[in-house]
Every structure is written in C-alpha cells, then in structure tokens.
Design a protein around this motif. Structure first.
Motif: not given
Length: 244
Positions: A202-208, A230-232, A240-244, A221-224
């Motif tokens: 999990c690159v930007n998160g944690a495993c359950d 992957v940016k959301v 919470p995020l506006i993609c540039e 937040p902001g990742w999927g």
C-alpha cells in the motif's frame, strides 16, 4: 584332662599331676588336648590363647592357620571373617553374588554415566541408559524433540512455528512467515486472514491486516487504487483535493 591342660596353657611352664611337660600351644603342632595350633596364642584368628578352635573357623588337624567359614560361600570375593565376604570390585551382597548399584551383567561391569536417566543395572541388566522424559541419546545427554535447555523441559505448543529446542535452545517459538505472538497464533504486521497471507504493498495507505482483516489497502485521503498509488481528483471547491 582338658581342664588341667587349660590351666597349664594359661600359665606357660606350669605343671600339674596329669601333665609333666610344658604347654605346647603355639608351636604349630596340634598336641594332646589342643583343638588347633596356628603358631600363636592370640585370639580372634580362629585359634584362641589355649589352642582351641573359635566358632566360625576351620582349623587344620595337623596345625597351621585357620580359615574363616562363610555360609553361603563367597561367589565373587573372599571370606575374610566368619560370615563376612569381601567382594571383588563391582560385586555386592552377603555372598558377593549381586552387582553393586550402577554395575551390570554377569561380570558386574560399571554402567555408563547416564546424565538424564538411569542404567539398567544388576546381574541380568543390559547396561543401557533408560532416559527420563525429555531426554535422549545413548547417555541421555541430549534433549528429545520438543524439549529445551539444560534441564530438557517441555517446549510450548508453537501453533504456526517451531520451538527453539535442544540443550542450547531458548524454548522460544520461532514463527513461520506471516505469524507472530508467543505461540505464533497471531498475524504479524502486514499479514491478514486466518492463514496470515501477505498484504499488498500500500503505497499511500495501510493494509487492513490481522486475522480478521480483509487484506485490502485503506488509502490516505486523496489516493486510490488497489495499492493506493493513484491520485483521486475532485471538482473545484470540493475537499479534500483539487488535482492540478
């Protein structure tokens, strides 16, 4: 008569009406009135001070040293006093017909040193070490499987792993991959489910993770994406995020 003889022999050189010669007790010749003559007049060696045989001894009729009597006879030893056998090394018992403790076989050989057990000793014994629970080896000097330490105590029940066993072992459960806990009955970090499978990265998160976990990535937040890589993007003005 014997009474006169005894009196005369208690006082060497004394005379009486029956005997006209000095006492001959102690000259290695059995004279009239003597029952034995071993060349001395000290009691305790089978022939007493008046040359009469003592109980428990056999004295030669022609004179000479008396020998003690042992009944039963000494099988593997010598009769050194009436009823007393002095046994050869390894032998014991009243008649020297039994092995001493920790001796075995028809020759009563010394047993090996059984560290954690006992020798099968005795005349019919095999001399083999029979190990106590937890011990193994010809000399019972090693731990059996599932035992550890200098006292070869029992290992814990390592459910998904193996005990660090043996004389030099720690008795600690060494867990299989993915498992943790004192008994290896819980999932290690980043492992999930009843079999503790490996979590995805999990690159930007944690495993359950954990035994009741689903093994999926829970993204920040902001990742999927399955791996949170992957940016959301959200419409302008929505958190919470506006993609540039």
């Amino acid at each position: 008569n014997n009474v006169d003889f005894s009196v005369r022999c208690i006082t060497p050189g004394a005379r009486n009406t029956e005997w006209t010669t000095d006492c001959g007790c102690g000259n290695l010749v059995v004279n009239a009135g003597e029952g034995c003559d071993d060349g001395g007049r000290e009691p305790g060696d089978g022939c007493n001070e008046t040359c009469q045989a003592e109980a428990g001894w056999s004295c030669p009729a022609e004179g000479g040293a008396c020998t003690p009597i042992c009944d039963p006879t000494c099988v593997n030893g010598l009769c050194t006093a009436p009823g007393t056998c002095t046994c050869e090394p390894g032998w014991g018992g009243a008649a020297c017909d039994e092995c001493l403790p920790d001796h075995w076989g028809p020759l009563c050989l010394p047993c090996p040193e059984c560290v954690g057990g006992a020798c099968v000793d005795g005349v019919t014994g095999t001399g083999v070490c029979v190990c106590d629970p937890g011990w193994a080896g010809d000399l019972c000097d090693a731990c059996a499987d599932g035992f550890w330490g200098s006292g070869c105590q029992g290992c814990p029940d390592c459910i998904n792993g193996a005990c660090d066993e043996g004389i030099e072992g720690s008795g600690v459960c060494v867990c299989d991959t993915g498992w943790a806990g004192d008994l290896c009955d819980a999932c290690a970090d980043d492992y999930w489910g009843t079999s503790c499978w490996a979590c995805p990265v999990c690159v930007n998160g944690a495993c359950d993770d954990g035994p009741t976990g689903a093994g999926i990535c829970i993204c920040e937040p902001g990742w999927g994406g399955e791996n949170c890589d992957v940016k959301v993007c959200y419409p302008e003005g929505e958190p919470p995020l506006i993609c540039e």
